[in-house]
Enzyme design. Structure first.
Site, PDB file in Angstrom:
ATOM      1  N   ASP A 172      -1.729   6.740   6.573  1.00 29.57           N
ATOM      2  CA  ASP A 172      -0.878   7.679   5.879  1.00 29.57           C
ATOM      3  C   ASP A 172      -1.694   7.947   4.482  1.00 29.57           C
ATOM      4  OD1 ASP A 172       1.897   8.643   5.486  1.00 29.57           O
ATOM      5  OD2 ASP A 172       1.365   8.022   3.290  1.00 29.57           O
ATOM      6  N   THR A 173      -1.666   9.093   4.154  1.00 28.56           N
ATOM      7  CA  THR A 173      -2.464   9.761   3.007  1.00 28.56           C
ATOM      8  C   THR A 173      -1.640  10.233   1.907  1.00 28.56           C
ATOM      9  OG1 THR A 173      -4.436  10.217   4.618  1.00 28.56           O
ATOM     10  CG2 THR A 173      -4.532  11.199   2.508  1.00 28.56           C
TER      11      THR A 173
END
Length: 188
Positions: free
Chosen positions: A71-72
């Protein structure tokens, strides 16, 4: 990396391409999870928390596979910017980031059955000052809506980065160099 069933818990075409640099054969299975971040999780820890949630979700149904969740998030002034909800949200994010330095944090979780390891990679990005015309034109392309912080560093329609300090691939969505090393350790 061969002979191990690897699953990328993502639908992102950018992550798929980047993982291809270090893994010859893998599957992509998106994790359909609630991405609400609990209040006790800091902005800096939110990406790793979500990466672990995604990897664990897929690992439940694929316990023999090595699952990579990612996840960013973009963090600026203590605020977490994920994917924008709409044009107004995208405009607000890009306006705030314009001319400023923010952090791009990608959390990664690798798990197989009950064995799990995770890490976060942080890259600082400084934006050029963006004009109202640049922001509006970029939003019209539709590109901001599947990207944390409403932008892709590699996106030719905007090219917002004046300077980066850290891993370029991390900003695209996957810290490839570190992931390669962490995966090698995990597979031993």
């Amino acid at each position: 990396m061969k002979n191990q069933d690897i699953i990328l818990a993502s639908a992102s075409p950018r992550r798929r391409e980047l993982l291809g640099y270090i893994a010859e054969d893998f599957r992509c299975i998106p994790a359909d999870i609630d991405e609400t971040i609990p209040e006790n999780i800091t902005a800096e820890d939110s990406a790793e928390y979500l990466a672990c949630m995604k990897a664990s979700f897929i690992a439940e149904s694929c316990p023999e596979s090595v699952v990579i969740g990612c996840d960013t998030v973009v963090v600026y002034n203590g605020n977490v910017y994920g994917k924008p909800a709409d044009e107004t949200d995208a405009h607000g994010m890009l306006t705030e980031l314009s001319g400023n330095i923010h952090k791009v944090i990608t959390g990664v979780c690798i798990c197989c059955g009950e064995i799990k390891t995770s890490f976060s990679e942080v890259t600082k990005v400084e934006f050029f000052e963006l004009s109202e015309e640049e922001i509006a034109g970029y939003i019209k392309t539709g590109s901001p809506f599947d990207k944390a912080g409403a932008y892709g560093i590699q996106d030719g329609a905007l090219l917002p980065a004046k300077r980066i300090d850290g891993d370029y691939f991390n900003v695209v969505g996957l810290p490839v160099g570190r992931l390669k090393r962490e995966l090698q350790k995990f597979l031993k």
